[in-house]
Design a protein around this motif. Structure first.
Motif, PDB file in Angstrom:
ATOM      1  N   GLN A  32     -59.054  29.749 -22.373  1.00 42.97           N
ATOM      2  CA  GLN A  32     -57.997  30.314 -23.236  1.00 42.97           C
ATOM      3  C   GLN A  32     -56.731  30.650 -22.443  1.00 42.97           C
ATOM      4  O   GLN A  32     -56.186  31.761 -22.543  1.00 42.97           O
ATOM      5  CB  GLN A  32     -58.521  31.545 -23.966  1.00 42.97           C
ATOM      6  N   VAL A  33     -56.307  29.664 -21.673  1.00 40.32           N
ATOM      7  CA  VAL A  33     -55.130  29.851 -20.821  1.00 40.32           C
ATOM      8  C   VAL A  33     -53.838  29.767 -21.641  1.00 40.32           C
ATOM      9  O   VAL A  33     -53.678  28.878 -22.470  1.00 40.32           O
ATOM     10  CB  VAL A  33     -55.165  28.782 -19.697  1.00 40.32           C
ATOM     11  N   ASP A  34     -52.957  30.721 -21.415  1.00 39.71           N
ATOM     12  CA  ASP A  34     -51.647  30.719 -22.099  1.00 39.71           C
ATOM     13  C   ASP A  34     -50.646  29.836 -21.357  1.00 39.71           C
ATOM     14  O   ASP A  34     -49.912  29.070 -21.964  1.00 39.71           O
ATOM     15  CB  ASP A  34     -51.062  32.146 -22.139  1.00 39.71           C
ATOM     16  N   VAL A  35     -50.566  30.052 -20.046  1.00 39.58           N
ATOM     17  CA  VAL A  35     -49.591  29.322 -19.221  1.00 39.58           C
ATOM     18  C   VAL A  35     -50.348  28.687 -18.049  1.00 39.58           C
ATOM     19  O   VAL A  35     -51.173  29.347 -17.403  1.00 39.58           O
ATOM     20  CB  VAL A  35     -48.490  30.274 -18.690  1.00 39.58           C
ATOM     21  N   LEU A  36     -50.052  27.412 -17.823  1.00 36.02           N
ATOM     22  CA  LEU A  36     -50.710  26.671 -16.739  1.00 36.02           C
ATOM     23  C   LEU A  36     -49.667  26.397 -15.654  1.00 36.02           C
ATOM     24  O   LEU A  36     -48.556  25.947 -15.965  1.00 36.02           O
ATOM     25  CB  LEU A  36     -51.274  25.368 -17.307  1.00 36.02           C
ATOM     26  N   VAL A  37     -50.023  26.677 -14.398  1.00 34.91           N
ATOM     27  CA  VAL A  37     -49.056  26.592 -13.307  1.00 34.91           C
ATOM     28  C   VAL A  37     -49.482  25.544 -12.289  1.00 34.91           C
ATOM     29  O   VAL A  37     -50.610  25.601 -11.767  1.00 34.91           O
ATOM     30  CB  VAL A  37     -48.922  27.952 -12.589  1.00 34.91           C
ATOM     31  N   MET A  38     -48.588  24.596 -12.024  1.00 35.46           N
ATOM     32  CA  MET A  38     -48.815  23.622 -10.953  1.00 35.46           C
ATOM     33  C   MET A  38     -48.240  24.223  -9.678  1.00 35.46           C
ATOM     34  O   MET A  38     -47.032  24.198  -9.445  1.00 35.46           O
ATOM     35  CB  MET A  38     -48.129  22.302 -11.307  1.00 35.46           C
ATOM     36  N   ALA A  39     -49.117  24.793  -8.862  1.00 31.60           N
ATOM     37  CA  ALA A  39     -48.678  25.503  -7.655  1.00 31.60           C
ATOM     38  C   ALA A  39     -49.076  24.668  -6.442  1.00 31.60           C
ATOM     39  O   ALA A  39     -50.062  24.954  -5.766  1.00 31.60           O
ATOM     40  CB  ALA A  39     -49.323  26.888  -7.611  1.00 31.60           C
ATOM     41  N   GLY A  40     -48.309  23.601  -6.218  1.00 30.46           N
ATOM     42  CA  GLY A  40     -48.680  22.676  -5.151  1.00 30.46           C
ATOM     43  C   GLY A  40     -49.746  21.702  -5.626  1.00 30.46           C
ATOM     44  O   GLY A  40     -50.664  21.370  -4.877  1.00 30.46           O
ATOM     45  N   TRP A  41     -49.643  21.256  -6.862  1.00 30.03           N
ATOM     46  CA  TRP A  41     -50.578  20.258  -7.443  1.00 30.03           C
ATOM     47  C   TRP A  41     -50.007  18.883  -7.129  1.00 30.03           C
ATOM     48  O   TRP A  41     -48.984  18.500  -7.690  1.00 30.03           O
ATOM     49  CB  TRP A  41     -50.681  20.478  -8.946  1.00 30.03           C
ATOM     50  N   MET A  42     -50.644  18.188  -6.205  1.00 33.15           N
ATOM     51  CA  MET A  42     -50.067  16.947  -5.694  1.00 33.15           C
ATOM     52  C   MET A  42     -50.515  15.726  -6.504  1.00 33.15           C
ATOM     53  O   MET A  42     -50.861  14.686  -5.947  1.00 33.15           O
ATOM     54  CB  MET A  42     -50.439  16.774  -4.213  1.00 33.15           C
ATOM     55  N   ARG A  43     -50.514  15.893  -7.802  1.00 34.96           N
ATOM     56  CA  ARG A  43     -50.825  14.793  -8.705  1.00 34.96           C
ATOM     57  C   ARG A  43     -49.707  14.675  -9.733  1.00 34.96           C
ATOM     58  O   ARG A  43     -49.204  15.702 -10.216  1.00 34.96           O
ATOM     59  CB  ARG A  43     -52.139  15.046  -9.475  1.00 34.96           C
ATOM     60  N   ILE A  44     -49.356  13.430 -10.055  1.00 32.72           N
ATOM     61  CA  ILE A  44     -48.420  13.231 -11.173  1.00 32.72           C
ATOM     62  C   ILE A  44     -49.216  13.448 -12.447  1.00 32.72           C
ATOM     63  O   ILE A  44     -50.320  12.911 -12.592  1.00 32.72           O
ATOM     64  CB  ILE A  44     -47.823  11.813 -11.123  1.00 32.72           C
ATOM     65  N   VAL A  45     -48.678  14.262 -13.344  1.00 28.96           N
ATOM     66  CA  VAL A  45     -49.432  14.533 -14.574  1.00 28.96           C
ATOM     67  C   VAL A  45     -49.005  13.563 -15.674  1.00 28.96           C
ATOM     68  O   VAL A  45     -47.881  13.070 -15.684  1.00 28.96           O
ATOM     69  CB  VAL A  45     -49.297  15.999 -15.039  1.00 28.96           C
ATOM     70  N   SER A  46     -49.923  13.326 -16.581  1.00 28.91           N
ATOM     71  CA  SER A  46     -49.675  12.387 -17.682  1.00 28.91           C
ATOM     72  C   SER A  46     -49.168  13.171 -18.899  1.00 28.91           C
ATOM     73  O   SER A  46     -49.256  14.404 -18.947  1.00 28.91           O
ATOM     74  CB  SER A  46     -50.970  11.656 -18.030  1.00 28.91           C
ATOM     75  N   PRO A  47     -48.704  12.447 -19.922  1.00 32.93           N
ATOM     76  CA  PRO A  47     -48.284  13.129 -21.152  1.00 32.93           C
ATOM     77  C   PRO A  47     -49.413  13.942 -21.788  1.00 32.93           C
ATOM     78  O   PRO A  47     -49.153  14.874 -22.549  1.00 32.93           O
ATOM     79  CB  PRO A  47     -47.856  11.970 -22.062  1.00 32.93           C
ATOM     80  N   VAL A  48     -50.657  13.620 -21.460  1.00 30.51           N
ATOM     81  CA  VAL A  48     -51.786  14.373 -22.032  1.00 30.51           C
ATOM     82  C   VAL A  48     -51.659  15.855 -21.685  1.00 30.51           C
ATOM     83  O   VAL A  48     -51.772  16.738 -22.550  1.00 30.51           O
ATOM     84  CB  VAL A  48     -53.126  13.809 -21.485  1.00 30.51           C
ATOM     85  N   LEU A  49     -51.418  16.147 -20.403  1.00 32.39           N
ATOM     86  CA  LEU A  49     -51.305  17.545 -19.974  1.00 32.39           C
ATOM     87  C   LEU A  49     -49.977  18.153 -20.455  1.00 32.39           C
ATOM     88  O   LEU A  49     -49.934  19.307 -20.903  1.00 32.39           O
ATOM     89  CB  LEU A  49     -51.411  17.641 -18.448  1.00 32.39           C
ATOM     90  N   CYS A  50     -48.912  17.359 -20.370  1.00 33.06           N
ATOM     91  CA  CYS A  50     -47.590  17.870 -20.791  1.00 33.06           C
ATOM     92  C   CYS A  50     -47.598  18.268 -22.272  1.00 33.06           C
ATOM     93  O   CYS A  50     -47.025  19.293 -22.641  1.00 33.06           O
ATOM     94  CB  CYS A  50     -46.512  16.815 -20.562  1.00 33.06           C
ATOM     95  N   GLN A  51     -48.249  17.444 -23.087  1.00 31.61           N
ATOM     96  CA  GLN A  51     -48.245  17.753 -24.526  1.00 31.61           C
ATOM     97  C   GLN A  51     -49.154  18.935 -24.838  1.00 31.61           C
ATOM     98  O   GLN A  51     -48.813  19.796 -25.643  1.00 31.61           O
ATOM     99  CB  GLN A  51     -48.669  16.524 -25.326  1.00 31.61           C
ATOM    100  N   ALA A  52     -50.316  18.984 -24.189  1.00 32.95           N
ATOM    101  CA  ALA A  52     -51.251  20.091 -24.459  1.00 32.95           C
ATOM    102  C   ALA A  52     -50.642  21.426 -24.047  1.00 32.95           C
ATOM    103  O   ALA A  52     -50.907  22.457 -24.667  1.00 32.95           O
ATOM    104  CB  ALA A  52     -52.554  19.860 -23.724  1.00 32.95           C
ATOM    105  N   TYR A  53     -49.832  21.409 -22.990  1.00 32.17           N
ATOM    106  CA  TYR A  53     -49.204  22.648 -22.495  1.00 32.17           C
ATOM    107  C   TYR A  53     -47.683  22.566 -22.601  1.00 32.17           C
ATOM    108  O   TYR A  53     -46.964  23.058 -21.731  1.00 32.17           O
ATOM    109  CB  TYR A  53     -49.685  22.956 -21.060  1.00 32.17           C
TER     110      TYR A  53
END
Ligand code: GRF
Length: 222
Positions: free
Chosen positions: A109-130
């Protein structure tokens, strides 16, 4: 909450913090934060410490790392934060990993998700969900020096001022709306070893502010 201006006057090389949007108002309830990290995890720890010491009305409820033996994982253990390894090698595609992340953080039940040195390019799947609640921290004054090795490239370009940026994430790399930036001087004799700590110190200050801003927007949405 970190101050809107800063820099240790006794140490002129500390850097100067610029937070043009001011300090965001407090969220009506503590934010549930998820964090993604691949390496050292110093920004992850900054979020945990800010949350625990009251500077950020939030709780870090879970860390996911994609690199099995990274320092972020050891920090999570020391700090008592639940951590999960999702090694990207074990997923068939970026989308497959991102679907797993969405499911994991939905369960928390996360409200805000933080990429804190996440060395992966994210897909639209994650961008749209959050959408509007996925925050990244980048070690340059965006839009300058997007992508990898930003500090090295800033030094190679001979910039006098660089810094860091916390921004919302969109599918295009390092291109989402900017939330907070901090300016940091780059000196002619700087190397990565001297510049990086100066930038990291400011990252640790602006990231909690950006998270609070993203959280506040969440509650303001209709
Ligand atoms: C930071 O410099 C951040 O800007 C970049 O990755 C680095 C992560 O540092 N995206 P840490 O793992 O939080 O110490």
């Amino acid at each position: 909450m970190p101050a809107a201006t800063g820099g240790d006057p006794a140490s002129p090389r500390t850097g100067v913090l610029v937070v043009p949007h001011g300090v965001p108002p407090e969220c009506p309830r503590p934010l549930r934060l998820g964090v993604l990290a691949s390496g050292q995890g110093s920004n992850f720890e900054a979020l945990v410490q800010c949350s625990r010491h009251g500077a950020l009305r939030a709780e870090v409820v879970g860390l996911v790392v994609n690199t099995p033996h990274c320092k972020a994982l050891a920090r999570a253990e020391r700090l008592g934060v639940a951590a999960t390894v999702m090694d990207h090698h074990h997923y068939s595609s970026r989308k497959a990993l991102d679907h797993a992340l969405v499911e994991h953080f939905r369960d928390l039940q996360v409200d805000v998700l933080v990429m804190a040195g996440w060395m992966r390019i994210v897909s639209p799947v994650l961008c749209q969900a959050y959408d509007q609640r996925l925050v990244n921290i980048h070690p340059s004054l965006l839009p300058a020096f997007r992508g990898l090795n930003a500090m090295e490239r800033a030094l190679a370009a001979g910039v006098c001022i660089t810094g860091c940026t916390a921004h919302l994430v969109v599918p295009e790399v390092d291109a989402g709306p900017i939330l907070v930036q901090a300016a940091v001087p780059a000196y002619p004799d700087d190397t990565l070893a001297t510049l990086a700590p100066r930038i990291h110190a400011q990252e640790h200050r602006i990231l909690p502010v950006a998270v609070a801003m993203a959280g506040q927007r969440l509650f303001e949405r209709p």
